[in-house]
Design a protein around this motif. Structure first.
Motif, mmCIF file in Angstrom:
data_model
loop_
_atom_site.group_PDB
_atom_site.id
_atom_site.type_symbol
_atom_site.label_atom_id
_atom_site.label_comp_id
_atom_site.label_asym_id
_atom_site.label_seq_id
_atom_site.Cartn_x
_atom_site.Cartn_y
_atom_site.Cartn_z
ATOM 1 N N ALA A 92 1.042 -1.125 -0.079
ATOM 2 C CA ALA A 92 0.061 -0.042 -0.004
ATOM 3 C C ALA A 92 1.070 1.160 -0.026
ATOM 4 C CB ALA A 92 -0.756 -0.096 1.277
ATOM 5 N N LEU B 175 -3.456 4.434 -0.634
ATOM 6 C CA LEU B 175 -4.164 3.293 -1.457
ATOM 7 C C LEU B 175 -3.391 1.945 -1.086
ATOM 8 C CD1 LEU B 175 -4.888 4.807 -4.941
ATOM 9 C CD2 LEU B 175 -6.437 4.499 -3.104
ATOM 10 N N PHE B 176 -4.041 0.926 -0.349
ATOM 11 C CA PHE B 176 -5.187 1.218 0.298
ATOM 12 C C PHE B 176 -5.375 0.341 1.529
ATOM 13 C CE2 PHE B 176 -6.024 -2.269 -2.372
ATOM 14 C CZ PHE B 176 -5.916 -1.740 -3.814
ATOM 15 N N ARG B 177 -6.378 0.370 2.333
ATOM 16 C CA ARG B 177 -6.690 -0.510 3.421
ATOM 17 C C ARG B 177 -7.337 -1.510 2.793
ATOM 18 N NH1 ARG B 177 -8.454 2.415 8.818
ATOM 19 N NH2 ARG B 177 -9.129 3.999 7.301
ATOM 20 N N CYS C 265 -14.650 11.612 -1.405
ATOM 21 C CA CYS C 265 -13.780 10.728 -2.595
ATOM 22 C C CYS C 265 -13.178 11.708 -3.264
ATOM 23 C CB CYS C 265 -15.007 10.173 -3.263
ATOM 24 S SG CYS C 265 -16.000 11.231 -4.546
ATOM 25 N N LEU D 197 -1.012 -1.060 -7.104
ATOM 26 C CA LEU D 197 -1.959 -0.872 -6.210
ATOM 27 C C LEU D 197 -1.927 -2.314 -5.625
ATOM 28 C CD1 LEU D 197 -4.941 1.258 -7.476
ATOM 29 C CD2 LEU D 197 -2.757 1.795 -6.182
ATOM 30 N N GLU E 193 -15.082 5.958 -0.952
ATOM 31 C CA GLU E 193 -13.561 5.634 -0.416
ATOM 32 C C GLU E 193 -12.909 5.748 -1.625
ATOM 33 O OE1 GLU E 193 -14.127 5.160 3.560
ATOM 34 O OE2 GLU E 193 -12.202 4.988 2.667
ATOM 35 N N ILE E 194 -12.999 4.955 -2.555
ATOM 36 C CA ILE E 194 -12.321 5.048 -3.888
ATOM 37 C C ILE E 194 -13.087 5.124 -5.228
ATOM 38 C CG2 ILE E 194 -10.486 3.720 -5.274
ATOM 39 C CD1 ILE E 194 -9.897 2.312 -2.650
ATOM 40 N N TYR F 275 -9.715 9.424 -4.544
ATOM 41 C CA TYR F 275 -10.106 8.686 -3.293
ATOM 42 C C TYR F 275 -9.783 9.552 -2.116
ATOM 43 C CZ TYR F 275 -4.769 8.524 -3.375
ATOM 44 O OH TYR F 275 -3.558 8.842 -3.393
ATOM 45 N N ASN G 204 -6.285 7.444 4.559
ATOM 46 C CA ASN G 204 -5.893 5.820 4.231
ATOM 47 C C ASN G 204 -7.226 5.123 3.674
ATOM 48 O OD1 ASN G 204 -3.576 4.727 4.068
ATOM 49 N ND2 ASN G 204 -3.269 4.688 6.374
ATOM 50 N N ALA G 205 -7.676 5.188 2.466
ATOM 51 C CA ALA G 205 -8.817 4.723 1.753
ATOM 52 C C ALA G 205 -9.006 3.326 1.987
ATOM 53 C CB ALA G 205 -8.759 5.092 0.249
ATOM 54 N N LEU H 68 -10.598 -0.302 0.763
ATOM 55 C CA LEU H 68 -11.006 -1.125 -0.116
ATOM 56 C C LEU H 68 -12.008 -2.209 0.420
ATOM 57 C CD1 LEU H 68 -10.844 -1.662 -3.589
ATOM 58 C CD2 LEU H 68 -9.303 -3.570 -2.860
#
Ligand code: JRH
Ligand code: K
Ligand code: MN
Length: 500
Positions: free
Chosen positions: A59, A63-65, A122, A137, A261-262, A304, A308-309, A311
């Motif tokens: 990450a 991008l991203f948790r 977002c 990613l 979030e994204i 995003y 920390n967006a 997913l």
């Protein structure tokens, strides 16, 4: 912004799961290559807390948790459907029946169109052009047999009909193909495929947006087979009693939930295709010879949320502990099937796709007293129900219907299988449909002995002939039904005294 309720904001939803003690914050580094998915799959199967991977290997730049099992059953056996309830603002004690009632509660209500706002969470970060590299990613590999990293399993695919005022929201899988492209399943008769066909005819690539970590109630409606032409975001508004807030995409005229979030946006090619899959799918199989060739998503922008967006992912498979392809697809198709039958005047109390049948079967619970007034018989009744359900999109994924009495709880598989096993005579009580559209992902269709795209459907009559016109001629032999109230009360009162 003031913090909205969990059903309208994914991050508030995550906090709600945490305060419900139904979320595990995993701060240790976890590999998105198989490890994240294996943990998520086991979380479904053990009905444990939802895993939030706060430290995903690879990450970067927020991008991203990754959140797994957002739609799994909750870890508290007292409130198994609490995580689903959180999606739609229902109390934790809600049943699946309450959930289905809620999802149908906006039927007949005026749609409430979304409102467009200037910006939202977002839009806090934006990537264009060379700053887009999907291969950099930490998109997860969900199953050892998967043909790619499926970044899209819980996002909303947003597409608009080229000429009609219809914006469709649904969920359709998509995997990373290369730096700036995805490839994903576009399957008839799904609305995304119907609308894609219109763009093909118009000769133009189809604009798309995928909103990941969208408001949970919007994810639910996106997974619901609403009638053709219905703009899902307006149904969300009617459900909430207030309009959803959307913001405009950067590179096309589509609108996405401001609190996503994204957001991945671009155009779905009407000419370029690529091999897609294999993918571990909703029936618990990943066929190694899957020859799926699907349209290519050309990504033009990624925007995003800061902080920390997250997913959200679904890891489909065996429903030993159901995942979102059972708790959402099955339960929401059940809702639409119930609506269809009731709208057509059939004496149906509820419909449910038991998870034990991998949501391939649906139990249809009949009000027997009302059934008597129809003065009908098993053949006519079952054929009428089969003709309705098997020839409509909401019934597309169902291959066996069980017609059960109101003494059977459709949400209790032990009830359902007891009535099927004991009241449905093989052969005479089964009404087959070979001329209807089949669900191509069902293994005995895709890899079975017969036709692949039609047939293989049946209505099983689980009512004895006399139940069609009179009271049942039997006493059910269980504690609940086999004993007078005063005996049952005495037994319950003395149960602990007996040390049982
Ligand atoms: C909740 C969920 C629903 C899914 C899918 C998934 C999840 C989690 C994942 C991505 C995990 C697995 C696959 C499984 C696969 C079926 C598919 C799909 O790739 N293609 C498709 O056409 N439909 C899918 N659905 C069902 C679909 O969203 C509903 O049928 C909805 O009503 C469609 O909306 P419209 O009625 O407006 O057409 N995916
Ligand atoms: K939908
Ligand atoms: Mn639709």
């Amino acid at each position: 912004y003031s913090t909205p309720p969990p059903h309208l904001d994914f991050r508030a939803f995550v906090s709600a799961l945490r305060s419900d003690n139904d979320l595990a914050d995993i701060d240790a580094e976890v590999d998105p290559r198989l490890e994240v998915a294996a943990i998520t799959r086991r979380a479904y199967e053990l009905q444990s807390k939802a895993p939030l991977f706060n430290n995903v290997k690879g990450a970067h730049d927020g991008l991203f948790r990754i959140l797994g099992a957002s739609g799994g059953l909750s870890s508290d056996p007292q409130y198994p459907y609490r995580r689903l309830a959180r999606h739609v603002g229902l109390p934790p004690t809600s049943s699946l029946g309450d959930f289905i009632d809620t999802m149908l509660s906006a039927k007949g209500k005026e749609p409430i169109p979304p409102v467009h706002v200037g910006t939202g969470p977002c839009k806090e970060h934006k990537l264009f052009g060379d700053n887009i590299d999907l291969t950099k990613l930490p998109a997860p590999l969900l199953n050892k047999a998967d043909g790619g990293n499926y970044i899209q399993t819980m996002g909303i695919n947003i597409v608009q009909h080229p000429t009609k005022p219809w914006v469709n929201w649904s969920i359709a899988r998509a995997m990373v193909l290369d730096k700036t492209r995805l490839v994903g399943l576009i399957m008839k008769p799904q609305h995304i495929a119907r609308i894609y066909e219109q763009w093909e005819e118009s000769g133009k690539d189809m604009p798309f947006a995928i909103a990941l970590g969208a408001p949970p109630i919007a994810v639910m409606v996106s997974s619901m087979p609403l009638p053709e032409g219905v703009t899902e975001s307006e149904y969300v508004g009617a459900l909430c009693g207030e309009p959803l807030e959307l913001v405009k995409c950067e590179t096309n005229d589509l609108y996405v939930p401001a609190r996503s979030e994204i957001v991945i946006e671009g155009t779905l090619s009407i000419t370029e295709r690529a091999k897609e899959g294999p993918f571990g799918e909703m029936h618990g199989y990943s066929f190694l010879d899957e020859e799926s060739v699907q349209p290519i998503y050309n990504v033009k922008a990624i925007t995003y949320r800061g902080g920390n967006a997250i997913l959200p992912i679904s890891v489909p498979g065996r429903a030993t502990g159901p995942d979102e392809t059972h708790t959402l697809i099955g339960t929401l198709a059940s809702a639409e099937i119930r609506q269809l039958l009731q709208e057509n005047g059939l004496p149906v109390l509820n419909v449910f796709t038991p998870y034990e049948t991998q949501v391939i079967w649906a139990a249809v619970q009949i009000d027997r007293k009302k059934l008597w007034t129809l003065k009908t018989n098993a053949e006519d009744f079952c054929r009428r129900i089969g003709d309705l359900i098997f020839r409509r999109k909401c019934g597309m994924q169902i291959h066996r219907l069980l017609i059960v009495g109101d003494d059977i709880d459709p949400f209790n598989f032990k009830d359902v299988i007891w009535s099927y096993a004991s009241r449905c005579r093989p052969g005479m009580d089964e009404y087959h449909f070979e001329d209807v559209a089949a669900y191509g992902l069902v293994p005995y269709m895709s890899h079975g002995p017969g036709t692949k795209v039609t047939g293989g459907k049946v209505v099983a009559n689980c009512l004895l002939p006399h139940e069609y016109n009179q009271e049942q001629l039997w006493v059910t032999c269980d504690f609940e039904n086999g004993y007078p109230e005063e005996i049952k009360e005495k037994v319950l009162r003395r149960w602990t005294e007996f040390g049982l």
